[in-house]
Design an enzyme around this catalytic site. Structure first.
Site, PDB file in Angstrom:
ATOM      1  N   LYS A 283      41.041  32.356  32.621  1.00 28.57           N
ATOM      2  CA  LYS A 283      42.406  32.440  33.130  1.00 28.57           C
ATOM      3  C   LYS A 283      43.203  31.199  32.732  1.00 28.57           C
ATOM      4  CE  LYS A 283      41.328  35.083  37.338  1.00 28.57           C
ATOM      5  NZ  LYS A 283      42.226  36.236  37.130  1.00 28.57           N
ATOM      6  N   ARG A 357      35.840  45.052  39.485  1.00 29.27           N
ATOM      7  CA  ARG A 357      35.328  46.433  39.401  1.00 29.27           C
ATOM      8  C   ARG A 357      33.851  46.468  39.031  1.00 29.27           C
ATOM      9  NH1 ARG A 357      39.900  47.510  35.063  1.00 29.27           N
ATOM     10  NH2 ARG A 357      40.755  45.830  36.354  1.00 29.27           N
TER      11      ARG A 357
END
Length: 499
Positions: A283, A357
């Site tokens: 990130k 996920r």
């Protein structure tokens, strides 16, 4: 905080540090404000006429009014009388509690729940009053040094003045609201703790602590070898990049439902990424500190369990938390890696920053063993949901209309809003892979939807809903901090299911 009720016709004789009375924006005094106005020989009306506009959530503190025993009378704005609703009431209660906190008083008396709202029973008003007051009184100082901790008196108790006929329902609503407020407090504190403190092991220990406090709770905390034995290859692949050991937390609330032919339990599944650097798909540095909040789904499950255990809710509920960190290392997932989930489906990892996920899918497969009546996963899953809905509504995805409708109804009643987004099969095409059964991302378009579509591949055995709380679990900027959402929504849903 503690909440209680009081029935009295002599408001001006109540001895308290702070007494709240409502005033509408058009200058109309609530019934309680009229009583105080008469006792003070028109002092309230004079102030309202000259300087208090009664805007929603506005406050004005009047000290030592002649003829009134309360040390402070707090005028609380209710907004326009014709538009007064449940949200305006909650804002008023929160404003009063905030005024008490600012005045450094330990207790206060409110008349606000007694202001009628069409279609909103007193129990619901009392519940939202307690939730709002708890939110205003929340204070975080766990990681401050002793010299910088706020030593000022805390607001510990609020009494609601109600009619005798409404006392029982008000007490019930306050009890429910207090439990929800306590759950939100836990959720917020877990979210606000830094990643070097709130590790996966810390979450596991928090769950065990809850089980020691509440007899209805049973907790099992699985470690790496047990997770390996279960075949949770997707979850394990994310955890592999960090030195912090993973935890898979199983909570059970035995609520002793009244129905003998009861359905299976409700299962709550929380994403517990205690720090998310993105892995190899790193990130940007700006605001990366906020990625300590990537475990707010897990925190909301723990907060909800605290609340339902305090209420001894007659409903069987299971909580599942997949907790680990997502960091870059020589052992971390690489873009292009293929892993095998607990379900047997293989997953091509195109972006290691779509890790939520990957841990949730194995938890959703694990949920099958409980033969659940419904499964709800809660996750700070996608920035795309923030783009779509901002910081107001949580994203709700489900193919089960009955479950979705029940959650939306709970969101409205709890003032913890959610908005249903599509889950059409046509979006599944974006998740096709040339090298595995499914890819973990579907490209930029409809990112929140394709993330939910990914999860849906692992939920064929039961009714399922997904709450994307990426925009609602915390606030940024100068008021940075966890919000405690969606504990109110989840608890309202569970209260509705328990009947």
């Amino acid at each position: 905080m503690e909440f209680s009720t009081q029935t009295t016709a002599s408001l001006h004789q109540i001895k308290t540090a702070a007494l709240a009375v409502g005033v509408f924006a058009d200058g109309v005094l609530s019934a309680a404000a009229e009583v105080i106005d008469r006792a003070s020989h028109g002092a309230v009306a004079a102030v309202v006429k000259s300087e208090f506009r009664g805007r929603t959530g506005g406050t004005l503190v009047l000290r030592s009014l002649a003829g009134v025993s309360a040390q402070r009378v707090v005028l609380v704005g209710l907004g326009k009388q014709a538009e007064y609703n449940a949200r305006a009431h909650a804002s008023a209660e929160q404003a009063f509690a905030a005024a008490c906190v600012a005045a450094q008083v330990g207790e206060g008396v409110s008349t606000l729940a007694g202001v009628a709202i069409e279609g909103v029973p007193v129990r619901a008003r009392a519940r939202s009053a307690a939730i709002a007051a708890g939110a205003a009184a929340y204070h975080y100082d766990a990681t401050f040094g002793k010299a910088n901790r706020d030593a000022r008196p805390r607001l510990k108790k609020i009494v609601q003045v109600v009619d005798r006929a409404a006392s029982a329902q008000t007490q019930l609503g306050l009890r429910e609201g207090a439990a929800i407020a306590h759950g939100m407090e836990l959720t917020r504190t877990l979210g606000n703790l830094p990643g070097n403190v709130c590790t996966p092991a810390y979450l596991g220990n928090t769950a065990k602590k809850l089980a020691r406090e509440f007899k209805s709770l049973k907790v099992e905390v699985l470690e790496r070898k047990q997770v390996e034995a279960l075949g949770m290859g997707s979850f394990l692949s994310v955890a592999r990049g960090s030195e912090e050991p993973l935890r898979f937390i199983v909570l059970r609330h035995a609520g002793k439902p009244a129905k003998k032919d009861k359905a299976g339990p409700v299962v709550l599944v929380g994403k517990g990424i205690t720090f998310d650097a993105g892995g190899i798909s790193l990130k940007p540095a700006a605001t990366m500190d906020e990625m300590k909040y990537d475990m707010c789904g897990a925190a909301s499950v723990l907060g909800t369990f605290r609340a339902l255990a305090e209420l001894e809710l007659p409903l069987d509920v299971v909580g599942l938390i997949a907790a680990c960190e997502n960091l870059p290392s020589g052992k971390a997932n690489k873009p292009g890696d293929v892993v095998t989930s607990m379900s047997g489906q293989t997953i091509e990892i195109l972006n290691t920053d779509a890790e939520g996920r990957l841990v949730l899918c194995d938890a959703l497969t694990y949920a099958e063993r409980f033969k659940p009546a419904a499964v709800i996963d809660i996750a700070t899953l996608t920035g795309a949901c923030v783009v779509a809905l901002g910081n107001v509504n949580s994203g709700l995805f489900s193919k089960d209309d009955a479950l979705a409708d029940a959650l939306l109804a709970a969101s409205r009643q709890s003032l913890d809003p959610a908005w249903r987004l599509p889950l059409d099969d046509a979006y599944q095409d974006q998740l096709k892979s040339n090298f595995a059964d499914i890819a973990n991302i579907g490209g930029p378009p409809a990112g929140a939807v394709t993330a939910a579509c990914f999860l849906s591949r692992f939920t064929k055995a039961y009714p399922w809903a997904h709450l994307d709380i990426a925009g609602t679990a915390w606030r940024g900027g100068k008021d940075k901090g966890a919000t405690g959402r969606p504990v109110p929504l989840l608890m309202q849903y569970l209260l509705d299911q328990a009947g």
